[in-house]
Design an enzyme around this catalytic site. Sequence first.
Site, short mmCIF file in Angstrom:
data_model
loop_
_atom_site.label_atom_id
_atom_site.label_comp_id
_atom_site.label_asym_id
_atom_site.label_seq_id
_atom_site.Cartn_x
_atom_site.Cartn_y
_atom_site.Cartn_z
N THR A 135 11.47 41.72 24.89
CA THR A 135 11.13 42.32 23.59
C THR A 135 11.49 43.80 23.55
OG1 THR A 135 9.32 40.75 23.35
CG2 THR A 135 9.22 42.71 21.97
N GLY A 174 4.55 43.32 30.23
CA GLY A 174 3.31 43.56 30.98
C GLY A 174 3.59 44.17 32.34
N GLU A 221 4.99 35.24 23.51
CA GLU A 221 5.70 34.01 23.92
C GLU A 221 6.11 33.20 22.71
OE1 GLU A 221 6.04 34.24 27.44
OE2 GLU A 221 7.81 33.41 26.48
C1 DCC Z 1 -1.47 31.17 32.86
C2 DCC Z 1 -0.44 31.63 31.87
C3 DCC Z 1 -0.68 33.04 31.53
C4 DCC Z 1 0.52 33.57 30.87
C5 DCC Z 1 0.34 35.06 30.66
C6 DCC Z 1 1.49 35.58 29.89
C7 DCC Z 1 1.38 37.08 29.69
C8 DCC Z 1 2.12 37.56 28.49
C9 DCC Z 1 3.51 36.97 28.43
C10 DCC Z 1 4.20 37.28 27.15
C11 DCC Z 1 5.65 37.39 27.41
C12 DCC Z 1 6.49 37.40 26.20
O1 DCC Z 1 6.03 37.46 25.08
S1 DCC Z 1 8.11 37.23 26.57
C13 DCC Z 1 8.92 37.33 25.04
C14 DCC Z 1 8.66 36.05 24.24
N1 DCC Z 1 9.51 36.09 23.10
C15 DCC Z 1 9.70 34.99 22.35
O2 DCC Z 1 9.13 33.93 22.53
C16 DCC Z 1 10.73 35.19 21.25
C17 DCC Z 1 10.65 34.06 20.23
N2 DCC Z 1 11.98 33.83 19.68
C18 DCC Z 1 12.74 32.77 20.16
O3 DCC Z 1 12.36 31.98 21.03
C19 DCC Z 1 14.10 32.63 19.52
O4 DCC Z 1 14.50 33.85 18.90
C20 DCC Z 1 14.09 31.51 18.43
C21 DCC Z 1 13.88 30.16 19.12
C22 DCC Z 1 12.97 31.77 17.41
C23 DCC Z 1 15.42 31.52 17.71
O5 DCC Z 1 16.41 31.55 18.73
P1 DCC Z 1 17.93 31.51 18.28
O6 DCC Z 1 18.75 31.85 19.45
O7 DCC Z 1 18.10 32.29 17.03
O8 DCC Z 1 18.12 29.95 18.03
P2 DCC Z 1 18.10 29.17 16.65
O9 DCC Z 1 19.34 29.56 15.89
O10 DCC Z 1 16.80 29.27 15.97
O11 DCC Z 1 18.24 27.69 17.25
C24 DCC Z 1 19.51 27.32 17.80
C25 DCC Z 1 19.27 26.06 18.59
O12 DCC Z 1 18.63 26.38 19.84
C26 DCC Z 1 17.48 25.58 20.01
N3 DCC Z 1 16.50 26.34 20.78
C27 DCC Z 1 15.94 27.52 20.45
N4 DCC Z 1 15.09 27.91 21.41
C28 DCC Z 1 15.13 26.96 22.38
C29 DCC Z 1 14.45 26.79 23.63
N5 DCC Z 1 13.53 27.69 24.08
N6 DCC Z 1 14.74 25.70 24.37
C30 DCC Z 1 15.63 24.79 23.91
N7 DCC Z 1 16.28 24.86 22.72
C31 DCC Z 1 16.03 25.95 21.97
C32 DCC Z 1 17.00 25.30 18.61
O13 DCC Z 1 16.19 24.13 18.59
C33 DCC Z 1 18.32 25.08 17.89
O14 DCC Z 1 18.75 23.78 18.17
P3 DCC Z 1 19.51 22.98 16.99
O15 DCC Z 1 18.51 22.84 15.87
O16 DCC Z 1 20.68 23.87 16.60
O17 DCC Z 1 19.91 21.68 17.63
C1 FAD Z 2 -0.29 41.26 24.59
C2 FAD Z 2 1.21 41.09 24.50
C3 FAD Z 2 1.96 40.97 25.65
C4 FAD Z 2 3.33 40.84 25.57
N1 FAD Z 2 4.06 40.76 26.74
C5 FAD Z 2 5.40 40.70 26.66
C6 FAD Z 2 6.19 40.65 27.86
O1 FAD Z 2 5.66 40.67 28.96
N2 FAD Z 2 7.54 40.62 27.75
C7 FAD Z 2 8.17 40.59 26.52
O2 FAD Z 2 9.42 40.56 26.49
N3 FAD Z 2 7.47 40.62 25.36
C8 FAD Z 2 6.10 40.67 25.41
N4 FAD Z 2 5.36 40.69 24.25
C9 FAD Z 2 6.07 40.76 22.96
C10 FAD Z 2 5.98 39.45 22.21
O3 FAD Z 2 6.78 38.48 22.82
C11 FAD Z 2 6.41 39.68 20.76
O4 FAD Z 2 5.48 40.55 20.16
C12 FAD Z 2 6.44 38.37 20.00
O5 FAD Z 2 7.57 37.62 20.42
C13 FAD Z 2 6.51 38.56 18.48
O6 FAD Z 2 7.66 39.30 18.13
P1 FAD Z 2 7.53 40.64 17.27
O7 FAD Z 2 6.50 41.47 17.88
O8 FAD Z 2 8.90 41.16 17.07
O9 FAD Z 2 6.96 40.16 15.86
P2 FAD Z 2 7.82 39.94 14.53
O10 FAD Z 2 8.77 38.83 14.73
O11 FAD Z 2 8.34 41.23 14.04
O12 FAD Z 2 6.64 39.40 13.59
C14 FAD Z 2 6.14 40.13 12.49
C15 FAD Z 2 5.95 39.14 11.35
O13 FAD Z 2 7.23 38.73 10.89
C16 FAD Z 2 7.28 37.31 10.80
N5 FAD Z 2 8.66 36.85 11.03
C17 FAD Z 2 9.55 37.33 11.92
N6 FAD Z 2 10.71 36.67 11.84
C18 FAD Z 2 10.56 35.73 10.86
C19 FAD Z 2 11.39 34.71 10.32
N7 FAD Z 2 12.64 34.50 10.75
N8 FAD Z 2 10.87 33.91 9.35
C20 FAD Z 2 9.61 34.10 8.91
N9 FAD Z 2 8.77 35.05 9.38
C21 FAD Z 2 9.25 35.85 10.34
C22 FAD Z 2 6.34 36.85 11.91
O14 FAD Z 2 5.90 35.50 11.66
C23 FAD Z 2 5.20 37.86 11.78
O15 FAD Z 2 4.33 37.43 10.76
C24 FAD Z 2 3.98 40.82 24.31
C25 FAD Z 2 3.23 40.94 23.14
C26 FAD Z 2 1.84 41.06 23.22
C27 FAD Z 2 1.04 41.17 21.95
#
Ligand code: DCC
Ligand code: FAD
Length: 551
Positions: free
Chosen positions: A34, A73, A317
């Site tokens: 992120t 984190g 996530e």
């Molecule tokens: C004990 C525990 C404690 C755990 C403690 C944990 C501590 C904190 C940890 C937090 C860490 C974080 O937050 S880490 C950061 C997390 N960030 C996120 O999760 C970001 C969320 N955003 C995304 O995942 C992506 O941007 C999407 C999926 C929303 C959009 O991705 P995109 O590349 O634009 O793909 P999109 O055009 O939508 O889709 C293209 C095609 O890919 C497929 N596709 C998309 N994602 C995936 C996927 N993950 N796996 C397979 N396939 C996928 C779609 O179905 C689609 O298939 P088709 O339909 O074309 O067939």
């Molecule tokens: C406690 C905490 C720990 C974290 N730890 C990590 C980490 O270790 N590593 C890491 O990489 N990240 C980490 N993150 C970041 C986290 O993964 C992001 O905050 C999360 O993926 C949401 O993305 P954003 O913050 O850009 O929100 P945004 O996507 O900007 O969301 C803002 C609003 O916009 C809306 N929105 C965005 N896109 C669309 C769309 N296409 N259509 C409709 N609505 C939309 C959302 O639904 C939401 O309502 C952490 C976040 C928190 C809060």
Amino acid sequence: MFVPTLMGQCTPEQQAYWLPRALDMQIIGTYAQTELGHGTFIRGLETTATYDPETETFVMNSPTLTSYKWWAGGLAKTVNYCIVVAQLYTKGVCHGTHPFIVQIRDEETHMPRPGVKVGDIGPKLGFNTADNGYLGFDNYRIPRDNMMMKNAQVLKDGTYVKVARHGKATYGTMVFVRVLLVNEAAFNLAKACTIAVRYSAIRRQCSPDSEGSELQVLDYSTQQHKLFICIATAHALQLNSTWLWKTFSDTLAAIKQGNVDTLPELHALSSCLKALSTADAASLIEQCRHACGGHGYMMSSGLPYLYAFVTATRTYEGDYTILLLQTARFLVKAYEQVEAGKPLTPTVSYLSQAFTGKKLPWDSSPDGIIRAFQALAAGKLSSTVKSLRKRLESGLSYEQAWELSTIQLNGAAEAHCRAVMSQNYKSEIERLTVNSSPNVKLVLQQLYKVYLYYWALERTGDLLLYTSISESDIFELQLRYEGLLKEIRPNAVGIVDAFDLRDEVLHSALGSYDGNVYERLMAEAQKSPLNAEPVNQTFHTYLKPMMKGKL
Ligand SMILES: CCCCCCCCCCCC(=O)SCCNC(=O)CCNC(=O)[C@H](O)C(C)(C)COP(=O)(O)OP(=O)(O)OC[C@H]1O[C@@H](n2cnc3c(N)ncnc32)[C@H](O)[C@@H]1OP(=O)(O)O
Ligand SMILES: Cc1cc2nc3c(=O)[nH]c(=O)nc-3n(C[C@H](O)[C@H](O)[C@H](O)COP(=O)(O)OP(=O)(O)OC[C@H]3O[C@@H](n4cnc5c(N)ncnc54)[C@H](O)[C@@H]3O)c2cc1C
């Protein structure tokens, strides 16, 4: 997330080098994907990794303020390495986001390396024991080998080679953590309802008649309505988590054999189950706090911390809305498969019987209610596709039609997930209690009925649309639900005791096993620094001058 990504995105040689050091805590890492300007839209990330064949290095750079990594984190002060997700450039071509292992601090002095800017992002609603940080690069070089090369490689001369069989291999860690977060939601909700139910058995408040003694608040129907759904949901999430973990493991095993067919369904399932379980857990933990009155608002109750911790999981996530839209993508494809008479994957197979065009006959049995949830999901999906197509016929592009339909798409995905969770909950209970005693079976069946009746009563509008449920059926169901709460009441404390959560894990003056709530609240109060002396020095510096009109 550092270790799972090393395991999922590194070649065997790279794992042999990095994993032992990470597992042995010789290096401490985080997952920095992120950025200040992007979290959801991974393809929009701005950090760049540009390959330089002269030096066989990647130049990491943060071209804008919004490209600074933000949130990871442990990034601020703890880690000395991190996995950086960056846009990969080689030979002038951008190949999209890829993961890199980047050392950001010296292993001896812990000083940030030259060209690395790192710091803490500041106080948060919760999660303040994690030093979430920011990270910027100023043309900072890393060896070519630090590109995690399991799914794609850059050769010494800068040639880019795609290895992975499916386009989203680099998203694998996120699927893994989403699966874990369902279990995390169950565990934290179990803690909250243990605290709230035990406290509600101790707390006496109000007597219905003037002579009688005050009732345990757990005897009130409204209190049971607040809390018993929390217990049932903790079980539902735990059983769905175990089921999802098996689905995940089976998919991973298939991918290892070169078969990626089940990955789309796993992505759709992990997306909606993570979304719903974290949102349900956060709102029900807050409901547990409401059920504990003023004392629920005390930090010493343990509930504010639990809420602050869990409410973040709805966002990180993968934000709730975003992940439900990913599931909706999968559902629309399933709808098209039904139309084309093609086979469906297991979790959407109910769609093949769903589009009869007739209302499902209402059946208030547990299986009947599950079928009703499936009919509701199919009905919502069908009307969503109709909206999509109406918009396409009006001349809008697919993207425009999709965007205008996202509210309905989210509703269809949520309904599908509720149907999947309900089905899993009931079938897992039946599977697991085959050899259980009749009493255990009875109690666990009562709990999944609470879950089914609660959500049926929450969705009466939709049920009226997609099933033949009548006004009197709803009236009957409400009475049955309220009667069920009374049946559960005698076992309520025993049921939460069965979570077997020790006091040290609950951290709660309200939920401790011995039930000495008031003594514990008073003991916790004594720890307040304000109780260190009878008159705080602010009396002399502020209050007294103010009272004498001298401020
Ligand atoms: C004990 C525990 C404690 C755990 C403690 C944990 C501590 C904190 C940890 C937090 C860490 C974080 O937050 S880490 C950061 C997390 N960030 C996120 O999760 C970001 C969320 N955003 C995304 O995942 C992506 O941007 C999407 C999926 C929303 C959009 O991705 P995109 O590349 O634009 O793909 P999109 O055009 O939508 O889709 C293209 C095609 O890919 C497929 N596709 C998309 N994602 C995936 C996927 N993950 N796996 C397979 N396939 C996928 C779609 O179905 C689609 O298939 P088709 O339909 O074309 O067939
Ligand atoms: C406690 C905490 C720990 C974290 N730890 C990590 C980490 O270790 N590593 C890491 O990489 N990240 C980490 N993150 C970041 C986290 O993964 C992001 O905050 C999360 O993926 C949401 O993305 P954003 O913050 O850009 O929100 P945004 O996507 O900007 O969301 C803002 C609003 O916009 C809306 N929105 C965005 N896109 C669309 C769309 N296409 N259509 C409709 N609505 C939309 C959302 O639904 C939401 O309502 C952490 C976040 C928190 C809060």
